[in-house]
Structures are given as structure tokens and as C-alpha cells.
Design an enzyme around this catalytic site. Structure first.
Site, short mmCIF file in Angstrom:
data_model
loop_
_atom_site.label_atom_id
_atom_site.label_comp_id
_atom_site.label_asym_id
_atom_site.label_seq_id
_atom_site.Cartn_x
_atom_site.Cartn_y
_atom_site.Cartn_z
N GLU A 118 57.88 19.05 24.16
CA GLU A 118 57.82 20.11 23.16
C GLU A 118 56.41 20.70 23.21
O GLU A 118 55.43 19.96 23.13
CB GLU A 118 58.10 19.56 21.76
CG GLU A 118 58.05 20.69 20.76
CD GLU A 118 58.33 20.28 19.32
OE1 GLU A 118 58.66 19.11 19.08
OE2 GLU A 118 58.21 21.16 18.46
N ARG A 167 58.38 3.33 24.85
CA ARG A 167 57.18 4.15 24.92
C ARG A 167 56.01 3.37 25.48
O ARG A 167 55.95 2.15 25.32
CB ARG A 167 56.76 4.59 23.51
CG ARG A 167 57.48 5.78 23.03
CD ARG A 167 57.02 6.16 21.63
NE ARG A 167 57.76 7.32 21.23
CZ ARG A 167 57.28 8.57 21.24
NH1 ARG A 167 56.02 8.81 21.54
NH2 ARG A 167 58.05 9.59 20.92
N LYS A 214 51.06 12.95 18.38
CA LYS A 214 50.54 14.30 18.56
C LYS A 214 49.99 14.84 17.24
O LYS A 214 49.02 15.59 17.24
CB LYS A 214 51.65 15.22 19.05
CG LYS A 214 51.76 15.25 20.57
CD LYS A 214 52.57 16.44 21.01
CE LYS A 214 53.85 15.98 21.64
NZ LYS A 214 54.80 17.04 21.95
P1 ATP Z 1 56.90 14.77 19.05
O1 ATP Z 1 58.34 14.91 19.49
O2 ATP Z 1 56.69 13.96 17.84
O3 ATP Z 1 56.15 16.04 19.06
P2 ATP Z 1 56.66 13.31 21.49
O4 ATP Z 1 55.56 12.39 21.86
O5 ATP Z 1 58.04 12.80 21.44
O6 ATP Z 1 56.18 13.90 20.15
P3 ATP Z 1 57.59 15.31 23.35
O7 ATP Z 1 56.92 16.53 23.80
O8 ATP Z 1 58.88 15.44 22.67
O9 ATP Z 1 56.56 14.56 22.43
O10 ATP Z 1 57.70 14.30 24.57
C1 ATP Z 1 58.21 14.67 25.81
C2 ATP Z 1 58.85 13.49 26.47
O11 ATP Z 1 57.89 12.45 26.65
C3 ATP Z 1 59.96 12.90 25.63
O12 ATP Z 1 61.05 12.60 26.47
C4 ATP Z 1 59.37 11.67 25.04
O13 ATP Z 1 60.34 10.71 24.81
C5 ATP Z 1 58.36 11.24 26.11
N1 ATP Z 1 57.27 10.48 25.51
C6 ATP Z 1 56.52 10.84 24.45
N2 ATP Z 1 55.62 9.89 24.14
C7 ATP Z 1 55.80 8.89 25.04
C8 ATP Z 1 55.18 7.63 25.24
N3 ATP Z 1 54.20 7.21 24.46
N4 ATP Z 1 55.64 6.87 26.27
C9 ATP Z 1 56.61 7.30 27.06
N5 ATP Z 1 57.24 8.48 26.92
C10 ATP Z 1 56.84 9.27 25.92
#
Ligand code: ATP
Ligand code: MG
Length: 580
Positions: free
Chosen positions: A58, A284, A294
């Protein structure tokens, strides 16, 4: 957790084996359960033998080291099986998203070494189709427009132990729903007046299935679609349909989406979509001594607690890049961490270990004196400039040599001289000897002080018979680095330490910001480096001998005004821990 412990033991012994084999630079990663699933799918001829993944960020912030795991997994899996990986921006929240984030995300993925080729997509590319699918759900009686306020909706939703209650709008006629949804899209209602909800089951044990919201009203410009829309689809609704439209085979996501999988499948089962991808969840990646949400990273930036998203102390990929991390070290790290279903916190020293391993191999050596103390050689000709040729890398002759100017006046580091040495001190002391790396043995004959009693200069004599080697029988224990005081380039050096001084800033009590390390940045002006460094380009990395690995700042370093960031010190606490 038992599985996790087993994995760790396996991993550590594999690592030890690799460490004892001097030619090995990486280890065999533990088996990846997702790859095992894919192998099975391929054997059974699923998806016509295709493997197609996607990385779905995102654009509401910069990518962080946790995202690297998802990037390496998604792009790496496609590579491994000869498949494809799309980059898709999950851009359904226009108020939090912007083009700066879009661009930085693209740059970070490229920097990590991955390529989406011509497959760059935005969920917003599908807004029209998503809308039509929503109409189809309404027509099937599987979605309805709901007028509950967010507070009421929360109240109606029930709890983990109590079922929810039906919305008063749940039984509205299909035609009336279609008309209201049309008017929602036409902009006739203010934000929050209505939502479109799936009609599933308000008593479902899984709260995600209690008539989840599919669309909400937001009168908000979008970075891709401008003012075209005032209703925006929700993540859960958008994600599965986007996956299906792109004919993704394996939709890899993090564990928090496990409870959303029934909804993912439900939506796709109701609609005529070109594919039904399989969602698979993995743990994660988390590290100690940092925060990774974030929201918090954004807060650090917005409150100016760091100097932007790409501050070298940030766990963002842009921050790590600026700090001097190599893409290869991050990819190795992700391999080493492996892919499991068990959430865990990885010790940041493991990440640093991967970095050192890569830099030790790839970074040319150079000498830079961070806190200069002048040394004058009484018996060295004043006008003489000797060009000493030194290897750029002790283990890689292919890197060639560089010339280092040796002159009568030199700088050594302040910490390499002690008037009253602590026990075991091997460097320069009054009357003592030390070797200048790659050059001569010198003896300290006189200590010059200023009026405040500070040491400002050392008068030394140079043993001219010792260039580059100790003559027979001569014992000089200490070797220190040095730079000519007349033939050098000035350098600004930024020393970084951990951003937080607590292992788990989120659980350390109080606000996480109370645990920021006040000493995480120290700037040293007036450092002196050997002349060869004058040619350093932004992002060039070096090992400053005896000091650590440093990287020319990507934005601030210019020829004639060099700025180096401390990437990482030389001591590898993680490797030590594993070998203990
Ligand atoms: P948010 O959705 O709260 O803004 P997010 O960390 O999920 O934060 P995204 O941009 O949705 O951010 O993440 C993109 C992809 O990266 C998603 O598939 C998410 O599951 C994965 N991802 C995010 N954080 C991690 C992490 N710490 N370890 C592994 N994969 C991650
Ligand atoms: Mg997310």
C-alpha cells in the site's frame, strides 16, 4: 513454538558448518513450506503449471526491512519456479497514499534487485471492474447498502463471544440497493452516510464474515484516478479480486490475514472471476531494537525525530540503503530467516552479520583518521613524499592497489595514543613503538601539549629499515592506521548507533518514543582520509581500516565535500554468539 526451536537448531548447525568452510559465504536456507506447497501443486498440474505471485504494497509509507521478506519471497518464488511476479499497489485508501510513496516503493524493489518487467498494476486500475462485481453481488442478493454509522456498525457487529445483530437495512430489496449504490457512486451522499456490505452471516464465529463492508464513501482525490471516484472499495474486497484478475496462482501474505481467508474465498466463490488464487500466510519478519509499524515510522518522520524516511537510522529500505546496506546482504538475510508460520523477533545482529559478510568480501580498504592527532617524524625528510602501494583488498588481488602518500607529518587517531596506557594496551605510548599499517615502525620520543595540558602533537622517529615488514627478531605488537597530514582529503563522518536503546521499544513501558537513543547520531567534522578516497562516488562503500564499514552518503557527499556514513562496525557479535 517447538517447530521454530527445531528450525533454529538446524539453522545454527548448518551455519556453523558453513562458517568452518572458508569458501562458503552463505548457508543452505531451511526448507520453505510455501515452496513445498508449490512443488506439490505443480506435480498435480494445478494452474496449468503456472506460478504467478505478486507483491502488493500500500503506498502509504516507505518500505521497510520486513517488506524485504515479502519481496524476496514473492519475486524469489517466481524466479525459482520460472514464473512471474507482479508489482501491485494496493491503493484503496487515498487519504493516506501519495506518489512519493509510490516512487520510493518502486525504487526500493529495483534496488533490492527485483524486476516486475511490464507488470506494474494498481488496484485502482480495477475500480470499474470492482464496482461492476459489487453490482453483481447486489443483484444476487449478496450485498446491501447499509446506513448504520461506524459506531452503530461496531455495536451491531458483536464480539468474539457474542454474535452480531442484523442491520435494519439487511432485507432491503435488490432494486432499492442498486439504486442507493448508484447514488453513492454519483456522489449524492456525504462521507460515512452509507456503506455497501456483503450479506454473509452476522452470527459467524469469524467476525470478518459478519457482513463486512465492501465499499465506503470518501470524497477524496486519488493519486491515480483523480476525482473520478467518491466510493472506494475495502482492502479485503479489492485484494482477492485483484489477485483473481491478474490470475495470481499463490497469494502470499502475512499471518494476520489468516482470519480473512474465508472472506477472500467467499468473495471469489460468489463471482465469475478468471481465477481463484490460493492464499497462503507466512510469519512477518520482525527485529529487535526498532519499530516496524508504518504508522510509527511515519510518526518519527512527521515529528522530525529522524531526518526523513530515508534517515540512515530508519529500518526502511531507503534508510538502510543510505546507511550502506547492500541489496545482497538483505536478500541473504531473508534466505537465512526462512519462511515459517511462527511469528518471532530476529536479533538485529543477524542482519548486521549478513551485512559484514558481504562487505568484508566486496568493500575495498582505505585509511581514514576520524579524530586526528598530529605526528611529526623528526628523522624523515621534510619535502619527501613516498607513494606506498597497498592492496585495495587483502583477499582479492583483482581489486588492485592504491597509492598512499607517506610524509613527514602524519595523523593518527587520538585513541591510538595513551600517555598512561591501560593494561594490555598495544598501541603508541611515550617511548613506545608501533607500526604504521603498510609503512614504517615509529617510536614516540616526545609529547607536545597545549596550555590546557591537552596532547596536540607527537614527535616521533621513524625506523627507515622497516618499510612494510618487521626485520628479523624485531617485535612490534601494535599496528595502527594513519594518513598524511599534508596529502589527504577532508571528510565528514556520521556515526550511527541504534535508533532505540531498548530491545523492544513497543513493550518497554511508556510511549515507544521515550526509548529513542539520544546518541544515535554523532557527526565528526575534520576527519582525514587517504587521497584515493577523493574519487569516491555517492554510495561507494569502504572498509576504513580498524574503524568499520562506511558508505559515501547518497545525497550529501560530493567530490571535494565527502560525507561518509558509518554502515557497521567491524565486530561481529552474532557470528561470535553462534560459534560460542
Ligand atoms: P499497513 O497495511 O498497516 O499499512 P503493511 O506493513 O501490511 O502495513 P503493506 O504495504 O500492506 O504494509 O505490505 C505489503 C506486503 O508486505 C503485504 O503483503 C504484507 O503482508 C507484507 N509485509 C508487511 N510487513 C511485513 C513484515 N514485517 N514481514 C513480512 N512481510 C511483511
Ligand atoms: Mg497491509
Amino acid at each position: 513454538m517447538a517447530g521454530q526451536a527445531g528450525y533454529n537448531t538446524r539453522f545454527i548447525s548448518a551455519h556453523k558448518a558453513a562458517m568452518s568452510d572458508t569458501s562458503a559465504t552463505s548457508i543452505t536456507p531451511p526448507a520453505n513450506f510455501i515452496h513445498q506447497i508449490i512443488v506439490r501443486d505443480l506435480e498435480q498440474g494445478k494452474n496449468g503449471g503456472r506460478v504467478h505471485t505478486r507483491f502488493p504494497p500500500e503506498p502509504n509509507g516507505y518500505l521497510h526491512i520486513g517488506h524485504a521478506k515479502s519481496i524476496c519471497l514473492n519475486f524469489g518464488t517466481a524466479q525459482k519456479f520460472g514464473g512471474k511476479c507482479n508489482l501491485r499497489f494496493d491503493d484503496t485508501n487515498p487519504e493516506k497514499e501519495n506518489l512519493e510513496f509510490v516512487e520510493s516503493i518502486k525504487a526500493s524493489i529495483k534496488w533490492l534487485g527485483f524486476d516486475w518487467e511490464d507488470r506494474l498494476f494498481y488496484a485502482s486500475d480495477y475500480f470499474e471492474q470492482l464496482h461492476d462485481y459489487a453490482v453483481a453481488l447486489i443483484e444476487q442478493g449478496k450485498a446491501y447498502v447499509c446506513s448504520l454509522t461506524p459506531e452503530q456498525a461496531r455495536e451491531y457487529r458483536g464480539t468474539l463471544t457474542e454474535p452480531g445483530r442484523d442491520s435494519p437495512d439487511r432485507e432491503r430489496s435488490i432494486d432499492a440497493n442498486l439504486e442507493l449504490f448508484r447514488r453513492m457512486r454519483a456522489g449524492e451522499f456525504p462521507d460515512g452516510a452509507y456503506t455497501l456490505r456483503a450479506k454473509i452471516d452476522m452470527a459467524a464465529p469469524n467476525i470478518n464474515m459478519r457482513d463486512p463492508v465492501l465499499y465506503r464513501i470518501r470524497h477524496q482525490e486519488h493519486h491515480q484516478t483523480g476525482g473520478k471516484w467518491c466510493i472506494y472499495p475495502m482492502y479485503d474486497y479489492t485484494h482477492c479480486i485483484s489477485d483473481a484478475l491478474e490470475q495470481i496462482t499463490h497469494s502470499l501474505c502475512t499471518l494476520e490475514f489468516e482470519d480473512h481467508r474465508p472472506l477472500y474465498d467467499w468473495i471469489l466463490e460468489q463471482l465469475e472471476v478468471p481465477a481463484h488464487p490460493q492464499q497462503i500466510e507466512f510469519a512477518r519478519l520482525n527485529f529487535n531494537y526498532t519499530v516496524m509499524s508504518k504508522r510509527k515510522l511515519k510518526q518519527l518522520v512527521d515529528e522530525k525525530l529522524v531526518k526523513g524516511w530515508n534517515d540512515p537510522r530508519m529500518p526502511t529500505l531507503e534508510g538502510l540503503r543510505r546507511r550502506g546496506y547492500t541489496p545482497a546482504s538483505i536478500r541473504n538475510l531473508c534466505d537465512m530467516v526462512g519462511v515459517t508460520k511462527a511469528n518471532s523477533v530476529v536479533d538485529v545482529s543477524m542482519m548486521e552479520h549478513c551485512l559484514r559478510e558481504d562487505l568484508d568480501r566486496t568493500a575495498p580498504r582505505a585509511m581514514c583518521v576520524l579524530r586526528p592527532l598530529k605526528v611529526v617524524l623528526s628523522n624523515y625528510p621534510q619535502a619527501q613524499v613516498e607513494q606506498i602501494s597497498l592492496a585495495r583488498h587483502p583477499k582479492d588481488p583483482a581489486m588492485g592497489e592504491r597509492l598512499v602518500a607517506f610524509t613527514q607529518e602524519l595523523y593518527i587517531d587520538r585513541s591510538d595514543f595513551e600517555e598512561i596506557p591501560p593494561a594490555g594496551y598495544k598501541r603508541l605510548i611515550p617511548g613506545g613503538e608501533v607500526r604504521l599499517r603498510g609503512a614504517y615502525v615509529i617510536r614516540c620520543d616526545e609529547v607536545v601539549k597545549n596550555n590546557d595540558g591537552e596532547v596536540v602533537e607527537l614527535r616521533c622517529s621513524c625506523d627507515l629499515a622497516t618499510l612494510g615488514a618487521n626485520p628479523e627478531g624485531r617485535k612490534v605488537k601494535g599496528v595502527i592506521h594513519w594518513v598524511s597530514a599534508t596529502h589527504n582529503v577532508p571528510v565528514e563522518v556520521r556515526l550511527y548507533d541504534r535508533l532505540f536503546n531498548h530491545e523492544n521499544p513497543d513493550a518497554a513501558g511508556g510511549d515507544y518514543r521515550e526509548h529513542l537513543n539520544p546518541d544515535s547520531l554523532k557527526i565528526l567534522y575534520g576527519c582525514c582520509a587517504e587521497l584515493a578516497l577523493g574519487a569516491a562516488e555517492p554510495e561507494d562503500r569502504f572498509q576504513f581500516e580498524r574503524e568499520g564499514y562506511f558508505c559515501a552518503d547518497r545525497f550529501d557527499s560530493k567530490p571535494g565535500a565527502l560525507v561518509f556514513n558509518l554502515t557497521i562496525g567491524l565486530r561481529d557479535s552474532w557470528a561470535k554468539m553462534q560459534n560460542a
